[in-house]
Motif scaffolding. Structure first.
Motif, PDB file in Angstrom:
ATOM      1  N   GLU A  57      57.681  59.132  37.629  1.00 31.68           N
ATOM      2  CA  GLU A  57      58.088  60.134  36.628  1.00 31.68           C
ATOM      3  C   GLU A  57      58.107  59.525  35.217  1.00 31.68           C
ATOM      4  O   GLU A  57      57.725  60.168  34.241  1.00 31.68           O
ATOM      5  CB  GLU A  57      59.470  60.694  36.974  1.00 31.68           C
ATOM      6  CG  GLU A  57      59.520  61.545  38.228  1.00 31.68           C
ATOM      7  CD  GLU A  57      59.545  60.721  39.502  1.00 31.68           C
ATOM      8  OE1 GLU A  57      59.414  61.316  40.584  1.00 31.68           O
ATOM      9  OE2 GLU A  57      59.709  59.469  39.406  1.00 31.68           O
ATOM     10  N   ALA A  58      58.553  58.254  35.121  1.00 28.75           N
ATOM     11  CA  ALA A  58      58.597  57.577  33.815  1.00 28.75           C
ATOM     12  C   ALA A  58      57.195  57.420  33.242  1.00 28.75           C
ATOM     13  O   ALA A  58      56.971  57.599  32.035  1.00 28.75           O
ATOM     14  CB  ALA A  58      59.281  56.224  33.951  1.00 28.75           C
ATOM     15  N   ARG A  59      56.241  57.094  34.106  1.00 28.79           N
ATOM     16  CA  ARG A  59      54.861  56.931  33.626  1.00 28.79           C
ATOM     17  C   ARG A  59      54.298  58.255  33.117  1.00 28.79           C
ATOM     18  O   ARG A  59      53.547  58.294  32.139  1.00 28.79           O
ATOM     19  CB  ARG A  59      53.986  56.360  34.742  1.00 28.79           C
ATOM     20  CG  ARG A  59      54.382  54.951  35.163  1.00 28.79           C
ATOM     21  CD  ARG A  59      53.384  54.379  36.180  1.00 28.79           C
ATOM     22  NE  ARG A  59      53.831  53.099  36.678  1.00 28.79           N
ATOM     23  CZ  ARG A  59      53.693  51.942  36.014  1.00 28.79           C
ATOM     24  NH1 ARG A  59      53.112  51.940  34.833  1.00 28.79           N
ATOM     25  NH2 ARG A  59      54.121  50.819  36.561  1.00 28.79           N
ATOM     26  N   GLN A  60      54.658  59.318  33.804  1.00 29.50           N
ATOM     27  CA  GLN A  60      54.212  60.640  33.338  1.00 29.50           C
ATOM     28  C   GLN A  60      54.811  60.964  31.965  1.00 29.50           C
ATOM     29  O   GLN A  60      54.126  61.485  31.075  1.00 29.50           O
ATOM     30  CB  GLN A  60      54.608  61.712  34.361  1.00 29.50           C
ATOM     31  CG  GLN A  60      53.849  61.629  35.677  1.00 29.50           C
ATOM     32  CD  GLN A  60      54.351  62.625  36.707  1.00 29.50           C
ATOM     33  OE1 GLN A  60      55.519  63.024  36.664  1.00 29.50           O
ATOM     34  NE2 GLN A  60      53.480  63.043  37.623  1.00 29.50           N
ATOM     35  N   LEU A  61      56.084  60.641  31.789  1.00 30.84           N
ATOM     36  CA  LEU A  61      56.749  60.906  30.509  1.00 30.84           C
ATOM     37  C   LEU A  61      56.167  60.049  29.384  1.00 30.84           C
ATOM     38  O   LEU A  61      56.018  60.502  28.252  1.00 30.84           O
ATOM     39  CB  LEU A  61      58.250  60.608  30.622  1.00 30.84           C
ATOM     40  CG  LEU A  61      59.145  61.683  31.220  1.00 30.84           C
ATOM     41  CD1 LEU A  61      60.566  61.165  31.310  1.00 30.84           C
ATOM     42  CD2 LEU A  61      59.112  62.947  30.359  1.00 30.84           C
ATOM     43  N   PHE A  62      55.848  58.804  29.728  1.00 26.44           N
ATOM     44  CA  PHE A  62      55.409  57.847  28.715  1.00 26.44           C
ATOM     45  C   PHE A  62      54.155  58.324  27.973  1.00 26.44           C
ATOM     46  O   PHE A  62      53.992  58.082  26.774  1.00 26.44           O
ATOM     47  CB  PHE A  62      55.165  56.491  29.361  1.00 26.44           C
ATOM     48  CG  PHE A  62      54.774  55.412  28.391  1.00 26.44           C
ATOM     49  CD1 PHE A  62      55.557  55.126  27.281  1.00 26.44           C
ATOM     50  CD2 PHE A  62      53.594  54.692  28.583  1.00 26.44           C
ATOM     51  CE1 PHE A  62      55.192  54.130  26.384  1.00 26.44           C
ATOM     52  CE2 PHE A  62      53.227  53.709  27.697  1.00 26.44           C
ATOM     53  CZ  PHE A  62      54.021  53.418  26.591  1.00 26.44           C
ATOM     54  N   ALA A  63      53.267  58.988  28.683  1.00 28.59           N
ATOM     55  CA  ALA A  63      52.046  59.499  28.040  1.00 28.59           C
ATOM     56  C   ALA A  63      52.394  60.432  26.881  1.00 28.59           C
ATOM     57  O   ALA A  63      51.710  60.456  25.843  1.00 28.59           O
ATOM     58  CB  ALA A  63      51.176  60.218  29.064  1.00 28.59           C
ATOM     59  N   GLY A  88      67.359  64.003  33.895  1.00 26.22           N
ATOM     60  CA  GLY A  88      67.866  64.430  35.205  1.00 26.22           C
ATOM     61  C   GLY A  88      67.278  63.674  36.369  1.00 26.22           C
ATOM     62  O   GLY A  88      67.390  64.112  37.520  1.00 26.22           O
ATOM     63  N   PHE A  89      66.652  62.509  36.095  1.00 23.60           N
ATOM     64  CA  PHE A  89      66.123  61.668  37.171  1.00 23.60           C
ATOM     65  C   PHE A  89      66.025  60.227  36.669  1.00 23.60           C
ATOM     66  O   PHE A  89      66.067  59.969  35.467  1.00 23.60           O
ATOM     67  CB  PHE A  89      64.756  62.163  37.659  1.00 23.60           C
ATOM     68  CG  PHE A  89      63.758  62.431  36.566  1.00 23.60           C
ATOM     69  CD1 PHE A  89      63.055  61.397  35.963  1.00 23.60           C
ATOM     70  CD2 PHE A  89      63.509  63.737  36.134  1.00 23.60           C
ATOM     71  CE1 PHE A  89      62.138  61.636  34.964  1.00 23.60           C
ATOM     72  CE2 PHE A  89      62.598  63.985  35.128  1.00 23.60           C
ATOM     73  CZ  PHE A  89      61.910  62.942  34.536  1.00 23.60           C
ATOM     74  N   SER A  90      65.871  59.304  37.618  1.00 24.06           N
ATOM     75  CA  SER A  90      65.787  57.884  37.273  1.00 24.06           C
ATOM     76  C   SER A  90      64.437  57.565  36.642  1.00 24.06           C
ATOM     77  O   SER A  90      63.404  58.142  37.025  1.00 24.06           O
ATOM     78  CB  SER A  90      65.987  57.021  38.528  1.00 24.06           C
ATOM     79  OG  SER A  90      67.283  57.210  39.054  1.00 24.06           O
TER      80      SER A  90
END
Length: 314
Positions: A63-69, A47-49
């Motif tokens: 947000e991508a860096r947070q997900l990557f962990a 729901g976000f880039s």
């Protein structure tokens, strides 16, 4: 909110590590459009880039860096599961425990276990030796994954099926008049000093019946509990004995000669397992190794042969 799938997570992780769709596609061995489609699906799920696009490179968002962990940890966990499944499938890891009657537990079962461990040192095997009358209790209490007994189990919690026929053979001192014989008839043992397995041993009534059927005198002058003990006495030049063929799998002793019996006296061995439970691949492999060694010792005789009139079925 729809759940992301592992292909989307893998594509996302690959792009995060490579910095571009082109390199990520090469690492995943897929096309660039396929990676782009997976990334788009993952972004829609989130729901976000996930990336800022420009100058041929992809710059991950905060947000991508947070997900990557988290996604990297998930992928690493999946790889560990895959490697573990592969090692289990290849019988490189696993645990199995077995309980067998003494004749099998003295030599054949340990030799079979050693063969498996040589191939796969990470395996964990447990071997217990019990009398056939005690094996059922060990299985009911969950002591082992399977048991091999000379008595079928009667507990409703267990399943029993025939495993292998165990031949009895004659063992004589190397210098005995019958030591060179390829096969001995029970009648040739008439009146011989016999080192017998004890009267409580399941083989005793079978041997006694064989002598009676052949019209020969059975003359037990000593009784011992173990086949190895009988062989030790015979090796010292005292008497002859009739023991399970499995005893010949022990250390080589040039003072002994093992001879087949014309009467083919045999006992039935039984495989005992928990009712309704399938054995593991490792347990089945262990059983196959034990079976192979029994058959090798017995000259490939099997229970498919015509049964002897002297047999123990219960």
């Amino acid at each position: 909110m729809p759940q992301p799938n592992m292909r989307q997570l893998s594509a996302f992780n690959a792009v995060m590590k490579a910095g571009s769709v082109t390199e990520a596609a090469e690492r995943l061995f897929v096309t660039q459009p396929a990676v782009t489609k997976l990334l788009k699906g993952f972004e829609e799920t989130c729901g976000f880039s996930l990336f800022h696009r420009g100058q041929g490179r992809l710059k991950p968002t905060v947000e991508a860096r947070q997900l990557f962990a988290e996604t990297e940890a998930i992928e690493a966990g999946l790889m560990r599961i895959t490697r573990l499944a592969e090692s289990i499938r290849n019988l490189e890891r696993g645990e199995v425990s077995a309980v067998t009657f003494p004749g099998l537990g003295m030599h054949i079962a340990p030799q079979a276990a050693a063969a498996l461990l040589k191939r796969s040192p990470e395996l964990r095997l447990q071997l217990f030796t019990r009398t056939s009358r005690s094996i059922e209790d060990s299985m009911v209490t969950g002591k082992a994954d399977f048991g091999i007994s000379l008595l079928p189990a009667t507990s409703p919690a267990l399943e029993t099926r025939e495993f292998e026929a165990i031949e009895l053979v004659c063992v004589v001192p190397a210098g005995h008049r019958l030591s060179k014989a390829e096969m001995i008839d029970i009648r040739e043992l008439d009146g011989e000093q016999l080192v017998a397995l004890g009267r409580e041993d399941l083989s005793f009534p079978i041997i006694e019946a064989a002598f009676q059927g052949a019209g020969a005198r059975m003359r037990p002058v000593a009784e011992v509990q173990m086949a190895d003990a009988a062989c030790a006495m015979v090796a010292e030049g005292y008497g002859v004995s009739i023991v399970p063929s499995l005893a010949s799998a022990g250390a080589r002793d040039d003072r002994l000669a093992f001879c087949s019996l014309r009467q083919h006296i045999r006992m039935t061995s039984w495989l005992v397992t928990p009712k309704g439970e399938k054995l593991s691949m490792l347990a089945n492999t262990f059983l196959a190794e034990i079976r192979s060694r029994i058959r090798r010792i017995q000259g490939l005789r099997s229970m498919d042969e015509a049964p002897s009139r002297f047999s123990l079925d219960n």
